[in-house]
Design a protein around this motif. Structure first.
Motif, PDB file in Angstrom:
ATOM      1  N   ALA A  86      15.830  13.951  86.322  1.00 18.76           N
ATOM      2  CA  ALA A  86      17.280  13.950  85.659  1.00 18.76           C
ATOM      3  C   ALA A  86      17.596  12.746  84.844  1.00 18.76           C
ATOM      4  N   GLU A  87      18.189  13.233  83.550  1.00 19.13           N
ATOM      5  CA  GLU A  87      18.633  11.914  82.972  1.00 19.13           C
ATOM      6  C   GLU A  87      20.034  11.341  83.515  1.00 19.13           C
ATOM      7  N   LYS A  88      20.566  10.736  83.053  1.00 19.00           N
ATOM      8  CA  LYS A  88      21.687   9.978  83.672  1.00 19.00           C
ATOM      9  C   LYS A  88      22.990  11.095  83.581  1.00 19.00           C
ATOM     10  N   THR A  89      23.678  11.125  84.620  1.00 21.00           N
ATOM     11  CA  THR A  89      24.671  11.923  84.649  1.00 21.00           C
ATOM     12  C   THR A  89      25.736  11.833  83.710  1.00 21.00           C
ATOM     13  N   SER A  90      26.404  12.866  82.970  1.00 23.21           N
ATOM     14  CA  SER A  90      27.387  12.538  81.934  1.00 23.21           C
ATOM     15  C   SER A  90      28.593  11.923  82.419  1.00 23.21           C
ATOM     16  N   GLU A  91      29.281  10.950  81.712  1.00 26.98           N
ATOM     17  CA  GLU A  91      30.581  10.422  82.352  1.00 26.98           C
ATOM     18  C   GLU A  91      31.613  11.656  82.646  1.00 26.98           C
ATOM     19  N   LYS A  92      31.561  12.572  81.918  1.00 26.32           N
ATOM     20  CA  LYS A  92      32.432  13.589  82.304  1.00 26.32           C
ATOM     21  C   LYS A  92      32.387  14.123  83.824  1.00 26.32           C
ATOM     22  N   PHE A  93      31.125  14.115  84.132  1.00 28.84           N
ATOM     23  CA  PHE A  93      31.070  14.703  85.708  1.00 28.84           C
ATOM     24  C   PHE A  93      30.822  13.764  86.880  1.00 28.84           C
ATOM     25  N   LYS A  94      30.520  12.665  86.373  1.00 31.50           N
ATOM     26  CA  LYS A  94      30.390  11.302  87.154  1.00 31.50           C
ATOM     27  C   LYS A  94      31.566  11.192  88.313  1.00 31.50           C
ATOM     28  N   ASN A  95      32.734  11.283  87.794  1.00 28.29           N
ATOM     29  CA  ASN A  95      33.585  11.024  88.711  1.00 28.29           C
ATOM     30  C   ASN A  95      34.609  12.122  89.113  1.00 28.29           C
ATOM     31  N   HIS A  96      33.993  13.329  88.911  1.00 25.45           N
ATOM     32  CA  HIS A  96      34.944  14.523  88.786  1.00 25.45           C
ATOM     33  C   HIS A  96      35.362  14.692  90.523  1.00 25.45           C
ATOM     34  N   PRO A  97      36.336  15.053  90.736  1.00 22.96           N
ATOM     35  CA  PRO A  97      37.047  15.405  92.184  1.00 22.96           C
ATOM     36  C   PRO A  97      36.338  16.519  92.535  1.00 22.96           C
ATOM     37  N   LYS A  98      36.008  17.456  91.928  1.00 23.37           N
ATOM     38  CA  LYS A  98      35.219  18.686  92.498  1.00 23.37           C
ATOM     39  C   LYS A  98      33.535  18.675  92.741  1.00 23.37           C
ATOM     40  N   ILE A  99      33.200  17.470  92.100  1.00 20.00           N
ATOM     41  CA  ILE A  99      31.601  17.186  92.219  1.00 20.00           C
ATOM     42  C   ILE A  99      31.387  15.985  93.186  1.00 20.00           C
ATOM     43  N   LYS A 100      30.473  16.591  94.263  1.00 21.40           N
ATOM     44  CA  LYS A 100      29.827  15.802  95.302  1.00 21.40           C
ATOM     45  C   LYS A 100      28.544  15.476  95.091  1.00 21.40           C
ATOM     46  N   LEU A 117      23.048  19.712  86.276  1.00 23.36           N
ATOM     47  CA  LEU A 117      24.533  19.253  86.046  1.00 23.36           C
ATOM     48  C   LEU A 117      24.633  18.604  84.616  1.00 23.36           C
ATOM     49  N   ASN A 118      23.641  18.255  84.359  1.00 22.12           N
ATOM     50  CA  ASN A 118      23.478  17.595  82.880  1.00 22.12           C
ATOM     51  C   ASN A 118      23.737  18.670  81.685  1.00 22.12           C
ATOM     52  N   SER A 119      23.431  20.015  82.238  1.00 18.00           N
ATOM     53  CA  SER A 119      23.566  21.080  81.120  1.00 18.00           C
ATOM     54  C   SER A 119      24.697  21.820  81.469  1.00 18.00           C
ATOM     55  N   PHE A 120      25.414  21.607  82.650  1.00 17.61           N
ATOM     56  CA  PHE A 120      26.510  22.533  83.239  1.00 17.61           C
ATOM     57  C   PHE A 120      27.510  22.683  82.011  1.00 17.61           C
ATOM     58  N   HIS A 121      27.558  21.810  81.236  1.00 13.36           N
ATOM     59  CA  HIS A 121      28.827  22.126  80.212  1.00 13.36           C
ATOM     60  C   HIS A 121      28.491  23.237  79.265  1.00 13.36           C
ATOM     61  N   LYS A 122      27.166  23.768  79.489  1.00 11.90           N
ATOM     62  CA  LYS A 122      26.615  24.832  78.519  1.00 11.90           C
ATOM     63  C   LYS A 122      26.738  26.332  79.251  1.00 11.90           C
ATOM     64  N   TRP A 123      27.195  26.033  80.558  1.00 11.84           N
ATOM     65  CA  TRP A 123      27.121  27.404  81.463  1.00 11.84           C
ATOM     66  C   TRP A 123      28.488  28.185  80.870  1.00 11.84           C
ATOM     67  N   LYS A 124      28.470  29.383  81.221  1.00 11.62           N
ATOM     68  CA  LYS A 124      29.477  30.100  80.740  1.00 11.62           C
ATOM     69  C   LYS A 124      30.747  29.824  81.849  1.00 11.62           C
ATOM     70  N   ASN A 125      31.801  29.604  80.787  1.00 13.11           N
ATOM     71  CA  ASN A 125      33.076  29.312  81.649  1.00 13.11           C
ATOM     72  C   ASN A 125      33.114  28.408  82.720  1.00 13.11           C
ATOM     73  N   TYR A 126      32.255  27.161  82.481  1.00 12.83           N
ATOM     74  CA  TYR A 126      31.864  26.133  83.574  1.00 12.83           C
ATOM     75  C   TYR A 126      33.496  25.541  84.122  1.00 12.83           C
ATOM     76  N   GLU A 127      34.173  25.462  83.123  1.00 17.85           N
ATOM     77  CA  GLU A 127      35.626  24.942  83.368  1.00 17.85           C
ATOM     78  C   GLU A 127      36.124  25.641  84.608  1.00 17.85           C
ATOM     79  N   THR A 128      36.315  27.132  84.536  1.00 16.38           N
ATOM     80  CA  THR A 128      36.726  27.865  85.422  1.00 16.38           C
ATOM     81  C   THR A 128      36.207  27.543  86.831  1.00 16.38           C
ATOM     82  N   ILE A 129      34.657  27.601  86.957  1.00 18.87           N
ATOM     83  CA  ILE A 129      34.134  26.980  88.076  1.00 18.87           C
ATOM     84  C   ILE A 129      34.330  26.136  88.725  1.00 18.87           C
TER      85      ILE A 129
END
Length: 194
Positions: A136-150, A110-122
């Motif tokens: 794992a290092e601390k999860t980025s704030e961007k993903f911590k409270n995202h409604p699609k991430i459980k 998840l911490n490198s997810f922003h480098k994935w191809k078209n991650y926003e589409t996913i």
């Protein structure tokens, strides 16, 4: 709509850690099935250490035989290389329109997810189930409270396929780390010994 979790990996080889996580998600998350998607070639991994696709699929098949809701999948074998998850998700969603597909990944990924191809589409189209990793290092704030991430409170397993391959090469007993059927196939085929 059937809720299917896609657990991607090279599974080189599949081990009990993979099964512990998959089984935990089946039992405790709202997923009806988990498909273990054997990846032919991960763009971030060197290809030379991989067993042939067929053999890795066979290992996953044998490992999941006794788990009716965990299934092996070779869907990526027929897709162009290298495989990008966004294309696989589009392809699989087209083939199975009555399934709702979610991704399963470790917190480290998840911490490198922003480098994935078209991650926003996913993220727009799929839920992501994240299991914890000690490394794992601390999860980025961007993903911590995202409604699609459980975030799933699954057991932490720090077994790695690399550790198993190195163990076999160095004549260590790695049997407890592998499903019996997987160990037998690896041993019969003399895999990872060189």
């Amino acid at each position: 709509m059937s809720k299917i979790g896609l657990y991607f990996g090279t599974f080189n080889p599949i081990h009990v850690g993979h099964l512990i996580i998959a089984n935990h998600l089946i039992e405790y998350a709202d997923l009806e099935e988990i498909w273990m998607v054997v990846t032919p070639h991960n763009p971030f991994k060197k290809k030379r250490s991989l067993l042939e696709n067929y053999h890795r699929f066979e290992l996953v098949y044998r490992a999941t035989e006794n788990y009716p809701r965990i299934k092996p999948s070779n869907i990526e074998f027929k897709l162009p290389q290298p495989n990008y998850t966004v294309f696989t998700l589009a392809h699989i969603s087209e083939i199975y329109p009555n399934h709702e597909f979610s991704l399963i990944m470790g917190e480290d990924n998840l911490n490198s997810f922003h480098k994935w191809k078209n991650y926003e589409t996913i993220l727009e189209n799929h839920f992501i189930y994240v299991y914890p990793r000690v490394s794992a290092e601390k999860t980025s704030e961007k993903f911590k409270n995202h409604p699609k991430i459980k975030f799933v409170d699954a057991p932490i397993t720090e077994i790695s396929s690399t550790m198993i391959r190195n163990g076999i090469k160095n004549k260590k007993n790695v049997k407890p780390l592998l499903p019996k059927e997987v160990w037998e196939y690896i041993d019969d085929m003399n895999f990872y010994k060189k």
